[in-house]
Design a protein around this motif. Sequence first.
Motif, PDB file in Angstrom:
ATOM      1  N   GLY A 177      12.080  43.925  75.827  1.00  0.00           N
ATOM      2  CA  GLY A 177      12.913  44.912  75.144  1.00  0.00           C
ATOM      3  C   GLY A 177      14.265  44.407  74.705  1.00  0.00           C
ATOM      4  N   SER A 178      14.544  43.130  74.960  1.00  0.00           N
ATOM      5  CA  SER A 178      15.853  42.582  74.611  1.00  0.00           C
ATOM      6  C   SER A 178      15.905  42.155  73.152  1.00  0.00           C
ATOM      7  CB  SER A 178      16.184  41.383  75.504  1.00  0.00           C
ATOM      8  OG  SER A 178      15.314  40.295  75.211  1.00  0.00           O
ATOM      9  N   GLY A 179      17.115  42.010  72.634  1.00  0.00           N
ATOM     10  CA  GLY A 179      17.289  41.491  71.291  1.00  0.00           C
ATOM     11  C   GLY A 179      16.793  40.063  71.181  1.00  0.00           C
ATOM     12  N   SER A 180      16.977  39.289  72.246  1.00  0.00           N
ATOM     13  CA  SER A 180      16.488  37.906  72.246  1.00  0.00           C
ATOM     14  C   SER A 180      14.980  37.857  72.066  1.00  0.00           C
ATOM     15  CB  SER A 180      16.875  37.200  73.549  1.00  0.00           C
ATOM     16  OG  SER A 180      18.269  36.975  73.619  1.00  0.00           O
ATOM     17  N   GLU A 181      14.275  38.740  72.763  1.00  0.00           N
ATOM     18  CA  GLU A 181      12.819  38.787  72.630  1.00  0.00           C
ATOM     19  C   GLU A 181      12.418  39.117  71.195  1.00  0.00           C
ATOM     20  OE1 GLU A 181       9.287  40.982  75.073  1.00  0.00           O
ATOM     21  OE2 GLU A 181      10.657  42.262  73.935  1.00  0.00           O
ATOM     22  N   SER A 182      13.092  40.103  70.609  1.00  0.00           N
ATOM     23  CA  SER A 182      12.767  40.515  69.250  1.00  0.00           C
ATOM     24  C   SER A 182      12.978  39.378  68.257  1.00  0.00           C
ATOM     25  CB  SER A 182      13.630  41.717  68.856  1.00  0.00           C
ATOM     26  OG  SER A 182      13.377  42.109  67.533  1.00  0.00           O
ATOM     27  N   THR A 183      14.148  38.723  68.330  1.00  0.00           N
ATOM     28  CA  THR A 183      14.441  37.633  67.400  1.00  0.00           C
ATOM     29  C   THR A 183      13.522  36.441  67.622  1.00  0.00           C
ATOM     30  OG1 THR A 183      16.760  38.296  67.220  1.00  0.00           O
ATOM     31  CG2 THR A 183      16.233  36.021  66.634  1.00  0.00           C
ATOM     32  N   SER A 184      13.309  36.079  68.876  1.00  0.00           N
ATOM     33  CA  SER A 184      12.443  34.935  69.175  1.00  0.00           C
ATOM     34  C   SER A 184      11.041  35.154  68.630  1.00  0.00           C
ATOM     35  CB  SER A 184      12.382  34.705  70.689  1.00  0.00           C
ATOM     36  OG  SER A 184      13.654  34.402  71.219  1.00  0.00           O
ATOM     37  N   ARG A 185      10.499  36.337  68.840  1.00  0.00           N
ATOM     38  CA  ARG A 185       9.150  36.638  68.362  1.00  0.00           C
ATOM     39  C   ARG A 185       9.077  36.624  66.840  1.00  0.00           C
ATOM     40  NH1 ARG A 185       6.735  41.560  72.123  1.00  0.00           N
ATOM     41  NH2 ARG A 185       5.849  40.215  73.738  1.00  0.00           N
ATOM     42  N   LEU A 186      10.092  37.179  66.187  1.00  0.00           N
ATOM     43  CA  LEU A 186      10.092  37.201  64.728  1.00  0.00           C
ATOM     44  C   LEU A 186      10.146  35.792  64.158  1.00  0.00           C
ATOM     45  CD1 LEU A 186      12.419  40.214  63.816  1.00  0.00           C
ATOM     46  CD2 LEU A 186      10.002  39.958  63.231  1.00  0.00           C
ATOM     47  N   VAL A 187      11.037  34.966  64.705  1.00  0.00           N
ATOM     48  CA  VAL A 187      11.166  33.593  64.204  1.00  0.00           C
ATOM     49  C   VAL A 187       9.874  32.824  64.404  1.00  0.00           C
ATOM     50  CG1 VAL A 187      12.329  31.381  64.611  1.00  0.00           C
ATOM     51  CG2 VAL A 187      13.671  33.483  64.419  1.00  0.00           C
ATOM     52  N   LEU A 188       9.283  32.941  65.574  1.00  0.00           N
ATOM     53  CA  LEU A 188       8.018  32.247  65.831  1.00  0.00           C
ATOM     54  C   LEU A 188       6.919  32.762  64.901  1.00  0.00           C
ATOM     55  CD1 LEU A 188       8.155  32.198  69.736  1.00  0.00           C
ATOM     56  CD2 LEU A 188       8.448  30.230  68.215  1.00  0.00           C
ATOM     57  N   LYS A 189       6.911  34.061  64.629  1.00  0.00           N
ATOM     58  CA  LYS A 189       5.920  34.638  63.721  1.00  0.00           C
ATOM     59  C   LYS A 189       6.135  34.123  62.300  1.00  0.00           C
ATOM     60  CE  LYS A 189       4.247  39.114  61.980  1.00  0.00           C
ATOM     61  NZ  LYS A 189       2.835  38.935  62.353  1.00  0.00           N
ATOM     62  N   PHE A 190       7.383  34.168  61.821  1.00  0.00           N
ATOM     63  CA  PHE A 190       7.685  33.719  60.463  1.00  0.00           C
ATOM     64  C   PHE A 190       7.326  32.246  60.264  1.00  0.00           C
ATOM     65  CE2 PHE A 190      11.289  37.066  59.967  1.00  0.00           C
ATOM     66  CZ  PHE A 190      10.344  38.040  59.709  1.00  0.00           C
ATOM     67  N   LEU A 191       7.507  31.431  61.305  1.00  0.00           N
ATOM     68  CA  LEU A 191       7.249  29.995  61.213  1.00  0.00           C
ATOM     69  C   LEU A 191       5.826  29.624  61.654  1.00  0.00           C
ATOM     70  CD1 LEU A 191      10.638  28.564  62.563  1.00  0.00           C
ATOM     71  CD2 LEU A 191       9.952  28.962  60.183  1.00  0.00           C
ATOM     72  N   ASP A 192       5.044  30.639  62.054  1.00  0.00           N
ATOM     73  CA  ASP A 192       3.647  30.434  62.457  1.00  0.00           C
ATOM     74  C   ASP A 192       3.539  29.454  63.619  1.00  0.00           C
ATOM     75  OD1 ASP A 192       0.930  30.955  62.350  1.00  0.00           O
ATOM     76  OD2 ASP A 192       0.530  29.354  60.897  1.00  0.00           O
TER      77      ASP A 192
END
Length: 311
Positions: free
Chosen positions: A140-155
């Motif tokens: 639920g943290s902002g770090s989790e949200s950003t980390s997941r998005l970046v990893l998703k965007f970069l596959d």
Amino acid sequence: MLRYLLCSLFLISASVCGYANDNNIGMITGNATGTYVKIGADLSAVLDGDEGLRIIPMLGRGSQSNINDILNLDYVDMGLVQSDVLTQIRLTDPNAPALDKISYIAKIYNEELHVLARRDSDIHSIYDLSGKNVSTGGTGSGSESTSRLVLKFLDIAVTEHHLRHTDALEGLKSGNIDAMMFVAGKPTAFLNGVTEADNLRLIPLPFSALLASTYQPSIFKSSDYPALIENGFVQTISVGAILAVFDDLDENTPRYHALAAFCEALLKNQDAFKNPARHTKWQEFSPRATVPGWRRFLPMARLLAQPETVQ
């Protein structure tokens, strides 16, 4: 536990004074050692009493949790969140209430994504995280949200571990995880205790078109983290820390009027936040800075449209 204690104290004071004191504004921030709680304390210190306002900061659990609190808790009117949290919500729940009921007052500053690994590992770039055990931040943290998005965007596919910063750092040092990702404004006090003997380094995250719709390029200098940077600077990305507000109110309600008064007080006192007594991140504060993917809270938009508004 501390968060619940503070919220309980708030509710007790609200019942005595009346939360119905319509100039009370509840603001959800971050954990006790983070930047958000200091920004909230500054907002309270500077704006309390102006326009008859009472600003009441509370500890929060991170951007996603803060959004939920703004939506669902009557005593939370606004909160500090990362600007990419709505991108995450759109991807997971396109019909989420947050997309219609929350707007932003202003961007306060930028936060940077930190990617840490051991110096003796085979991780030299963000893409080397593929297949690794990586802490992406607490649930639920902002770090989790950003980390997941970046990893998703970069596959990039990793084995996620949902650890809070202190636990992740210890896990990285001991070898229980291969890397950790977290978001904080540079230089974060959290890394003050890291020395060269810990054998850690910051991993480069070059900016690319895959990230451009949500993030901005940034760098870490060796002066930011002498024990973590070997060669001058390390590339990374930044995400905005913004003040989000509940925006599903009739314009004639006292609560709406209080939020509009907050916007006026924030603009009127913006120079006071540049005072050395305030957090250094206020030096980045620019009320007119826009945030892609967000709509501006109407009272703030109206104030910024006035020619006499302080720039």
